[in-house]
Every structure is written in C-alpha cells, then in structure tokens.
Write an enzyme that holds these catalytic residues in place. Structure first.
Site, short mmCIF file in Angstrom:
data_model
loop_
_atom_site.label_atom_id
_atom_site.label_comp_id
_atom_site.label_asym_id
_atom_site.label_seq_id
_atom_site.Cartn_x
_atom_site.Cartn_y
_atom_site.Cartn_z
N VAL A 1 12.12 -5.74 -24.41
CA VAL A 1 12.98 -6.78 -24.43
C VAL A 1 12.65 -7.78 -23.39
O VAL A 1 12.54 -8.91 -23.58
CB VAL A 1 14.58 -6.18 -24.00
CG1 VAL A 1 15.17 -7.27 -23.89
CG2 VAL A 1 15.09 -5.25 -25.03
N GLN A 2 12.09 -7.24 -22.39
CA GLN A 2 11.41 -8.21 -21.36
C GLN A 2 10.45 -9.21 -21.82
O GLN A 2 10.31 -10.08 -21.69
CB GLN A 2 10.98 -7.33 -20.21
CG GLN A 2 11.95 -6.91 -19.20
CD GLN A 2 12.29 -5.06 -19.69
OE1 GLN A 2 12.37 -4.94 -20.88
NE2 GLN A 2 12.70 -4.48 -18.77
N THR B 1 46.54 -31.48 -13.63
CA THR B 1 45.65 -31.00 -14.68
C THR B 1 46.16 -31.16 -15.90
O THR B 1 45.45 -31.28 -16.95
CB THR B 1 45.49 -29.26 -14.32
OG1 THR B 1 46.61 -28.73 -14.72
CG2 THR B 1 45.17 -28.93 -13.15
N ASP B 2 47.38 -31.48 -16.07
CA ASP B 2 48.02 -31.72 -17.51
C ASP B 2 47.24 -33.14 -17.85
O ASP B 2 47.35 -33.34 -18.85
CB ASP B 2 49.45 -31.91 -17.25
CG ASP B 2 50.22 -32.26 -18.63
OD1 ASP B 2 49.99 -31.34 -19.38
OD2 ASP B 2 50.83 -33.22 -18.93
N ASN C 1 20.34 -4.83 -24.37
CA ASN C 1 19.97 -4.00 -25.29
C ASN C 1 20.71 -3.06 -25.89
O ASN C 1 21.15 -2.08 -25.37
CB ASN C 1 18.73 -3.43 -24.61
CG ASN C 1 17.68 -2.61 -25.47
OD1 ASN C 1 17.86 -2.64 -26.48
ND2 ASN C 1 16.91 -1.63 -24.97
N ARG D 1 11.51 1.26 -33.32
CA ARG D 1 12.69 1.54 -33.02
C ARG D 1 13.38 0.19 -33.55
O ARG D 1 12.96 -0.98 -33.86
CB ARG D 1 13.01 1.60 -31.44
CG ARG D 1 12.65 0.55 -30.51
CD ARG D 1 13.00 0.63 -29.10
NE ARG D 1 12.78 -0.78 -28.52
CZ ARG D 1 13.17 -0.94 -27.14
NH1 ARG D 1 13.80 -0.03 -26.32
NH2 ARG D 1 12.75 -2.20 -26.45
N PHE E 1 9.00 0.95 -27.38
CA PHE E 1 8.98 0.79 -25.89
C PHE E 1 8.27 2.12 -25.21
O PHE E 1 8.61 3.22 -25.39
CB PHE E 1 10.60 0.83 -25.77
CG PHE E 1 10.74 0.77 -23.99
CD1 PHE E 1 10.44 -0.27 -23.22
CD2 PHE E 1 11.30 1.76 -23.30
CE1 PHE E 1 10.39 -0.54 -22.05
CE2 PHE E 1 11.55 1.74 -21.90
CZ PHE E 1 10.95 0.59 -21.23
N LYS F 1 41.61 -28.03 -15.69
CA LYS F 1 42.23 -27.32 -16.94
C LYS F 1 41.19 -26.54 -17.85
O LYS F 1 40.14 -26.96 -17.80
CB LYS F 1 42.80 -28.64 -17.78
CG LYS F 1 44.02 -28.03 -18.66
CD LYS F 1 45.11 -27.84 -17.88
CE LYS F 1 46.40 -28.02 -18.41
NZ LYS F 1 47.56 -27.78 -17.50
N HIS G 1 21.77 -0.23 -28.03
CA HIS G 1 21.08 0.86 -28.35
C HIS G 1 21.61 1.60 -29.96
O HIS G 1 22.66 1.57 -29.85
CB HIS G 1 20.94 2.06 -27.33
CG HIS G 1 20.51 1.32 -26.02
ND1 HIS G 1 19.05 1.05 -25.85
CD2 HIS G 1 21.19 1.38 -24.80
CE1 HIS G 1 19.12 0.68 -24.66
NE2 HIS G 1 20.23 0.97 -23.89
O1 LIG Z 1 12.75 -2.92 -23.88
C1 LIG Z 1 13.33 -2.09 -23.03
N1 LIG Z 1 12.99 -2.51 -21.49
C2 LIG Z 1 13.59 -1.43 -20.69
O2 LIG Z 1 13.63 -1.82 -19.46
C3 LIG Z 1 14.19 -0.25 -21.03
N2 LIG Z 1 14.58 0.77 -20.65
C4 LIG Z 1 15.19 1.66 -21.62
O3 LIG Z 1 15.69 2.63 -21.25
N3 LIG Z 1 14.87 1.26 -22.78
C5 LIG Z 1 14.35 -0.11 -22.55
N4 LIG Z 1 13.94 -0.85 -23.55
#
Ligand SMILES: O=c1[nH]c(=O)c2[nH]c(=O)[nH]c2[nH]1
Length: 322
Positions: A252-253, A60-61, A279, A185, A168, A12, A281
C-alpha cells in the site's frame, strides 16, 4: 489555579445546501454540507467567553443564513473551491473584528442519469458514497486589504478494490510474524486524499453589495489553481484511480507514493498531497479440512472480507522546494 482562554473558534456545522442552476433546459445541481467557523477579536474587544458578553458575536444562525444567501447569489456556487472562497472572503470582509474564516465543504455526488445513451437534462443519481472535500481558510489578520487564501481539497471515502496486481513480501519476519508472504492478493482501500495549494493573495471585493469576486482578484499560481479547482479535482480522482488500477503494487505504501508523485507532477499548483489508505483485508478461506487448496495465492478464490482490524497507511508527498 488560574487559566486563560488560549484559543477560540466557533460557527455552524452541517449546513445542508442543495442548489440548482438553470441553463435553458439543462439543470446543474450541487449538494454541499458546509461548516463555517470564525476567529477574531472576541475577547480583546468584548469578553465573549470569559465575561459572557455577546455583543461582538455573529450568531451561528446568521452564519447559516449567510451561507444560504451566498448559495443564492454567488456566481461561483457550482464549484466548491470557488464557493468556499467567496463565503470565507465575504465573512472576513464584512465583520471588522473577524480575522479568519474557515469553510469546509463536503460535496455529495449527483451524476446525470443516462437515457438512450444521452445525459438527461434534469435527472440525477447518487453514484457513490464518495465525497469531494474542500477546505478554505481566508486570513485577514494582516489587514482587510491583504487577505490571504489557503485552499486544500480532496476526496473522502472512495472505495476501490483490485482482485490481483498486488503483493506483499520481504517484510520483517520475527517471533511476532504470522502473516505469510504473498505475490498475489486482493487490495482494497477507501481513499482519503487532501492536496494543498500554495497560499495566495485575494483582493477583497470592492462592491460589498454586489459581492463581485472575479478571477482577476486572486493572485498567484496557487490561487488560480484553487480557482479552477474543478479541473484539479478531476485530475486527482483520475490519477488516484488509474495508479490504483495499473500499479503492480508491492505494498500500500509504494502505491500511495506513486499516486502522490503523479498528482504533484501533473498539477503544477499543488504543493502537497496527503493520502490516507486503510488496507481492507480479504482473507482466503482455509479449505484444507475438505481437501481443497484455497489459500495458495494462485488458487485463492473464496475470501472473507474483514472489516476490522484494517491496516492504515498515511503519507504526505510534497513538491521539492515548495
Ligand atoms: O501493503 C501492506 N503494507 C503493510 O505495511 C502491511 N502489513 C500487513 O500486515 N499487510 C500489509 N500490506
């Protein structure tokens, strides 16, 4: 052309549960969306799928009813980890032919309303769309007296934004590149996190009717941590928010990796943490046509939030040796 039943799991979904717990005048509340799935000898004992024999099917009930029953009687209902473990263990213990139970719980936010600086006894507000996620698997396939618990937990849809402290630069520039390098940014993401505890052994409750499921019945560090999951949950959220806010983000990575590293370092029973970070934007509006610089990073103030496309960065950070 012949075929066979390769895998089967059923149950469920979207069982909506709201539970109050009274402590004198103080009320505690939780709201869960529960998914319960079962696996077992549904073909070897009776051909449920292939011959339409329902005689081994737990409806499932009934799974929905068991979920509500445990929500009523479980002493663990206020913790999604504990409640999930209790529910999954009960299902695997009760039905001889059911070997695995998978319980996924989404917990919605209800925070106490503050009145005159004090948290109110029984009034709450929904303070965000973010949800806690708990995934429990109880496996009795090695015997009902050797239940193995697997718990992972995390966060879904925690929306955050920082208005600076993110850059970045130095990425590949070739014939496909239009993105400009920026040392300042906006960084916004909706955090999805799932962290995993080491598998642990559960001693099934002796008294089926009482459904007692004490702390001592879970062995191993991972088990105890899953048992105390509320603390790990709070720590994971706090680490995620604090790294996000304070990191001078190169990407971000890189920020994701720091979150995972700290989560593993500060929560010894967590073995792996997977973050998935879109990400989201925010593009500075080009105002050169009217003689205004709004695109140089230090002068950018008006942005278009872009809902699609978004970047999508996902990685798992794991404990060495786990
Ligand atoms: O932090 C980021 N990682 C990316 O891999 C990436 N690629 C992108 O266009 N902007 C960003 N920003």
């Amino acid at each position: 052309m012949s075929s066979y039943l390769a895998e089967a799991r059923y149950g469920k979904d979207k069982v909506r549960v709201f539970r109050t717990v009274r402590e004198g005048k103080i009320y505690h509340v939780v709201e869960y969306n529960v998914e319960v799935l079962l696996e077992g000898d549904l073909e070897t004992r009776r051909a449920t799928y292939t011959q339409a024999d329902n005689s081994v099917v737990v409806a499932t009930d009934s799974m929905k009813n068991i979920t509500y029953y445990l929500a009523k009687i479980s002493p663990h209902v206020l913790s999604a980890e504990r409640f999930g473990l209790h529910l999954a263990t009960h299902l695997v213990s009760k039905y001889a032919h059911i070997h695995k139970a998978f319980v996924t719980i989404e917990q919605l936010r209800w925070a106490r309303i503050t009145v005159d600086g004090k948290p109110h006894n029984h009034s709450f507000l929904r303070d965000g769309d973010e949800r806690r996620i708990v995934k429990v698997q109880v496996d009795g396939s090695q015997g009902k007296d050797k239940l193995v618990g697997n718990v992972s937990a995390g966060i879904s849809d925690l929306l955050v934004l920082k208005s600076t402290g993110s850059a970045f630069e130095n990425f590949i520039r070739d014939e496909y590149t239009t993105l400009v390098e920026v040392d300042d940014r906006i960084f916004s993401t909706s955090v999805d996190l799932l962290y995993t505890f080491a598998p642990f052994e559960i001693t099934a409750p002796k008294d089926e009717k009482k459904l007692d499921f004490g702390k001592e019945q879970i062995k191993g560090e991972g088990g105890l941590a899953a048992w105390e999951g509320i603390k790990v949950g709070e720590s994971a959220r706090e680490i995620t928010l604090s790294v996000f806010a304070t990191d001078e983000s190169a990407s971000v990575q890189a920020t994701l990796y720091k979150m995972g590293q700290r989560l593993i370092k500060e929560n010894t029973a967590v073995d792996r943490a997977t973050y998935t970070l879109p990400n989201k934007h925010y593009i500075p509006v080009d105002m050169k046509y009217i003689g205004i610089d709004n695109t140089s990073p230090s002068l950018a103030e008006v942005f278009v939030p872009v809902s699609a496309p978004s970047g999508l960065i996902s990685a798992t950070v794991a404990r060495v040796g786990a």
